[in-house]
Design a protein around this motif. Structure first.
Motif, PDB file in Angstrom:
ATOM      1  N   LEU A  88       0.834  -1.208   0.000  1.00  0.00           N
ATOM      2  CA  LEU A  88       0.000   0.000   0.000  1.00  0.00           C
ATOM      3  C   LEU A  88       0.868   1.257   0.000  1.00  0.00           C
ATOM      4  CD1 LEU A  88      -2.819  -1.074   2.467  1.00  0.00           C
ATOM      5  CD2 LEU A  88      -3.173  -0.366   0.089  1.00  0.00           C
ATOM      6  N   LYS A  89       1.936   1.237   0.774  1.00  0.00           N
ATOM      7  CA  LYS A  89       2.838   2.398   0.835  1.00  0.00           C
ATOM      8  C   LYS A  89       3.510   2.676  -0.511  1.00  0.00           C
ATOM      9  CE  LYS A  89       3.950   2.197   5.748  1.00  0.00           C
ATOM     10  NZ  LYS A  89       4.991   1.943   6.755  1.00  0.00           N
TER      11      LYS A  89
ATOM     12  N   VAL B 196      -2.747   8.957  -8.163  1.00  0.00           N
ATOM     13  CA  VAL B 196      -3.321   9.610  -9.327  1.00  0.00           C
ATOM     14  C   VAL B 196      -4.261  10.695  -8.806  1.00  0.00           C
ATOM     15  CG1 VAL B 196      -4.784   9.297 -11.354  1.00  0.00           C
ATOM     16  CG2 VAL B 196      -3.185   7.492 -10.693  1.00  0.00           C
ATOM     17  N   GLU B 197      -4.104  11.916  -9.299  1.00  0.00           N
ATOM     18  CA  GLU B 197      -4.971  13.005  -8.863  1.00  0.00           C
ATOM     19  C   GLU B 197      -6.127  13.159  -9.843  1.00  0.00           C
ATOM     20  OE1 GLU B 197      -4.937  17.710  -7.789  1.00  0.00           O
ATOM     21  OE2 GLU B 197      -3.053  16.605  -7.674  1.00  0.00           O
ATOM     22  N   ARG B 198      -7.349  13.160  -9.286  1.00  0.00           N
ATOM     23  CA  ARG B 198      -8.555  13.355 -10.091  1.00  0.00           C
ATOM     24  C   ARG B 198      -9.384  14.432  -9.411  1.00  0.00           C
ATOM     25  NH1 ARG B 198     -11.230   7.604 -11.234  1.00  0.00           N
ATOM     26  NH2 ARG B 198     -12.501   8.823 -12.645  1.00  0.00           N
TER      27      ARG B 198
ATOM     28  N   GLY C 149      -8.517  17.068  -7.706  1.00  0.00           N
ATOM     29  CA  GLY C 149      -8.049  17.418  -6.367  1.00  0.00           C
ATOM     30  C   GLY C 149      -8.104  16.268  -5.375  1.00  0.00           C
ATOM     31  N   TYR C 150      -8.583  15.129  -5.818  1.00  0.00           N
ATOM     32  CA  TYR C 150      -8.698  13.935  -4.972  1.00  0.00           C
ATOM     33  C   TYR C 150      -7.481  13.062  -5.234  1.00  0.00           C
ATOM     34  CZ  TYR C 150     -10.940   9.733  -3.014  1.00  0.00           C
ATOM     35  OH  TYR C 150     -11.245   8.615  -2.275  1.00  0.00           O
ATOM     36  N   HIS C 151      -6.731  12.709  -4.188  1.00  0.00           N
ATOM     37  CA  HIS C 151      -5.536  11.865  -4.328  1.00  0.00           C
ATOM     38  C   HIS C 151      -5.949  10.403  -4.222  1.00  0.00           C
ATOM     39  CE1 HIS C 151      -3.878  15.774  -3.102  1.00  0.00           C
ATOM     40  NE2 HIS C 151      -3.048  15.480  -4.086  1.00  0.00           N
ATOM     41  N   TYR C 152      -5.952   9.750  -5.349  1.00  0.00           N
ATOM     42  CA  TYR C 152      -6.452   8.396  -5.506  1.00  0.00           C
ATOM     43  C   TYR C 152      -5.263   7.454  -5.582  1.00  0.00           C
ATOM     44  CZ  TYR C 152      -9.731   4.984  -7.571  1.00  0.00           C
ATOM     45  OH  TYR C 152     -10.523   3.889  -7.830  1.00  0.00           O
TER      46      TYR C 152
ATOM     47  N   SER D  63      -0.259  13.893  -2.400  1.00  0.00           N
ATOM     48  CA  SER D  63       0.617  13.893  -3.571  1.00  0.00           C
ATOM     49  C   SER D  63       2.009  13.364  -3.228  1.00  0.00           C
ATOM     50  CB  SER D  63       0.719  15.300  -4.165  1.00  0.00           C
ATOM     51  OG  SER D  63       1.201  16.203  -3.193  1.00  0.00           O
ATOM     52  N   ASP D  64       2.337  13.338  -1.923  1.00  0.00           N
ATOM     53  CA  ASP D  64       3.642  12.840  -1.477  1.00  0.00           C
ATOM     54  C   ASP D  64       3.697  11.331  -1.291  1.00  0.00           C
ATOM     55  OD1 ASP D  64       4.687  15.421  -1.404  1.00  0.00           O
ATOM     56  OD2 ASP D  64       3.956  15.731   0.642  1.00  0.00           O
ATOM     57  N   GLY D  65       2.546  10.675  -1.246  1.00  0.00           N
ATOM     58  CA  GLY D  65       2.544   9.226  -1.062  1.00  0.00           C
ATOM     59  C   GLY D  65       1.427   8.748  -0.164  1.00  0.00           C
ATOM     60  N   VAL D  66       1.555   7.503   0.291  1.00  0.00           N
ATOM     61  CA  VAL D  66       0.524   6.830   1.068  1.00  0.00           C
ATOM     62  C   VAL D  66       1.067   6.494   2.451  1.00  0.00           C
ATOM     63  CG1 VAL D  66      -1.019   4.826   1.145  1.00  0.00           C
ATOM     64  CG2 VAL D  66      -0.400   5.831  -1.066  1.00  0.00           C
TER      65      VAL D  66
END
Length: 193
Positions: free
Chosen positions: A9-10, A15-17, A19-22, A177-180
């Motif tokens: 997961l990390k 992917v940004e859609r 403004g949502y970080h998917y 945007s930096d990660g999970v």
């Protein structure tokens, strides 16, 4: 426990859609290919943690399907899928699903008055899908006895309207945007279990 899932997961791409970080991961998107051992670990947690005194396991299309199928096979409890297409059956229930990036209709079949339902899914983030499914189930006089979701994204559980049943999740995930960032939720088994 669950280290391989946490590590994978990390490493998920973001992917940004709108403004949502998917985050994109096999357990939530089916791509790239999913290691069946990871899916089985999560479903075993669902089976052990969930209220399996129910008549039906209900899961939304599409990524709730693998969880529902495997949980059904392990428990012997039938499952039904909340579909994105109508089949026009008389007892079909239409619901409106609103997520962080879309709005669409979905359709519930096979749920009837008096049934006890367990809802399973891969992720809760905005709460839109789960809220709509619970409302649909209750509209015909069925009850939701448990909700089992693999991933609580960005504290999505807080977006779900209170309906008298706690939502059990295995992982708490935050994506930017930096990660999970991933951690086990409070419902995760301890190392002693």
């Amino acid at each position: 426990m669950y280290e391989s899932i946490i590590d994978s997961l990390k490493e998920s791409p973001i992917v940004e859609r709108g403004g949502y970080h998917y985050f994109v991961h096999p357990l939530t998107n089916g791509i790239p290919s999913c290691d069946p051992k990871m899916l089985e670990e999560i479903v075993d947690w669902m089976k052990d943690k969930g209220n399996m005194h129910c008549d039906l396991i209900l899961a939304p299309e599409s990524m709730g399907i693998p969880y529902a199928v495997l949980l059904s096979a392990k428990t012997g409890i039938p499952y039904s899928i909340v579909r994105k297409v109508s089949f026009g059956f008389e007892s079909e229930i239409e619901l409106t699903q609103r997520t962080g990036y879309s709005k669409s209709s979905m359709y519930v079949n096979g749920v009837h008055e008096g049934m006890r339902i367990v809802i399973v899914d891969d992720v809760v983030s905005t709460g839109g899908t789960l809220n709509a499914i619970v409302d649909a189930v209750r509209s015909v006089g069925a009850s939701v006895v448990d909700v089992l979701i693999a991933i609580n994204k960005d504290n999505g559980v807080a977006n779900v309207e209170p309906f008298g049943v706690s939502i059990k999740t295995l992982f708490d995930v935050t994506s930017t945007s930096d990660g999970v960032d991933v951690r086990l939720s409070s419902e995760a088994p301890s190392e002693d279990e």
